[in-house]
Design an enzyme around this catalytic site. Structure first.
Site, short mmCIF file in Angstrom:
data_model
loop_
_atom_site.label_atom_id
_atom_site.label_comp_id
_atom_site.label_asym_id
_atom_site.label_seq_id
_atom_site.Cartn_x
_atom_site.Cartn_y
_atom_site.Cartn_z
N LYS A 170 0.82 -1.21 0.00
CA LYS A 170 0.00 0.00 0.00
C LYS A 170 0.86 1.26 0.00
CE LYS A 170 -3.43 2.85 0.33
NZ LYS A 170 -4.30 2.99 1.48
N LYS A 238 0.91 11.72 5.82
CA LYS A 238 1.24 10.64 6.75
C LYS A 238 1.73 9.41 6.00
CE LYS A 238 -1.75 7.81 7.75
NZ LYS A 238 -2.19 6.47 7.25
#
Length: 296
Positions: A170, A238
């Site tokens: 991911k 993030k």
């Protein structure tokens, strides 16, 4: 099946609804009362704590902002580890640090609780449509048990390896997506400065070798000037930090990601963090004094 879902915000909410639509009883908890109430109105079952969600459920899903929140949900007071029973399977749909995913899997294994890290890609549109890609790390036999549930929320389901592998894939995917978006922004800005109609430029690139999925963001957000979030810049920032952290751990040079993180940091400092990730291109527009917009 009795399921639990912790974190029913922009991504978690639609995925939770898709599980409910497939006739599962879903126990729900979220720190945001409005998010929780919206799911209850759509057929979810309320729970007072994460511990209660876990105690009532066979499979518990989380969809949370990042490593701090995930660790707290799992190991914190009245968390998943406190409510777990012999039938519990834990599945984290969040984008987490691979090292944290492995840490949590090891801690839960001490209690006999299997875990899958299963981050998703496809944004809020994909979450609503049930078409997200799901990249899963963990034991194959546990993946096989949970796969029918993944098929309720996603269209492309991949078992990619052991614990932490889902998060690794991911982070790679997201880093590439951000780099492609930034590169597309540079191209469109140059085209507009040169007097090329951006709508025509978009049409050409869509059918040529420069095309990528980032063109969808360019069309929906940047050219239209609509930065309402489908994936917030704060979360993208993030994720890119986590990707660079992983690169450091692996000793892998990430030249483009390292350049982009400063641009993200400046964009967040400018107040664009709650807008769509495409708002990172607003800083580029400000620096050049030119908007990347459809011509009126």
């Amino acid at each position: 099946m009795k399921l639990g879902f912790i974190g029913v915000g922009n991504m978690g909410g639609p995925m939770c609804r898709n599980l409910i639509k497939h006739d599962h009883q879903v126990y729900v908890h979220d720190l945001n009362p409005k998010a929780k109430e919206a799911i209850l109105a759509d057929g979810g079952t309320g729970a007072a704590s994460i511990r209660e969600v876990t105690a009532e459920s066979e499979v518990v899903f989380t969809s949370l902002p990042g490593p701090v929140e995930i660790r707290e949900a799992v190991l914190g007071k009245d968390g998943i580890v406190d409510g777990a029973h012999k039938e519990t399977i834990y599945v984290d749909l969040s984008t987490n640090a691979p090292s944290v995913a492995r840490e949590l899997a090891a801690e839960l294994a001490k209690k006999g609780i299997p875990m899958l890290d299963a981050p998703v890609s496809g944004g809020t549109d994909g979450a609503k449509a049930g078409t997200v890609a799901v990249m899963v790390g963990g034991e194959k036999d546990i993946f096989d048990k949970v796969k029918p549930l993944f098929q309720c929320i996603g269209a492309n389901i991949f078992h990619v390896g052991d614990h932490g592998a889902g998060c690794t894939v991911k982070l790679i995917n997201n880093m590439l997506s951000f780099i492609n978006l930034y590169a597309a922004g540079e191209g469109f800005l140059m085209g507009i400065k040169a007097g090329v109609d951006p709508e025509l430029l978009l049409a050409v690139i869509k059918t040529s070798s420069g095309q990528s999925s980032s063109l969808g963001k360019i069309e929906r957000a940047v050219l239209a000037g609509d930065y309402s979030p489908t994936f917030a810049l704060d979360l993208a920032h993030k994720d890119l930090r986590l990707a660079l952290q992983l690169g450091e751990e692996m000793g892998t040079p990430l030249s483009m990601g390292s350049l982009l993180i400063n641009h993200f940091r400046q964009s967040v400092a400018k107040g664009h963090g709650t807008q769509d990730v495409a708002a990172m291109l607003r800083l580029m527009e400000e620096n050049m004094g030119t908007d990347i917009r459809f011509q009126k």
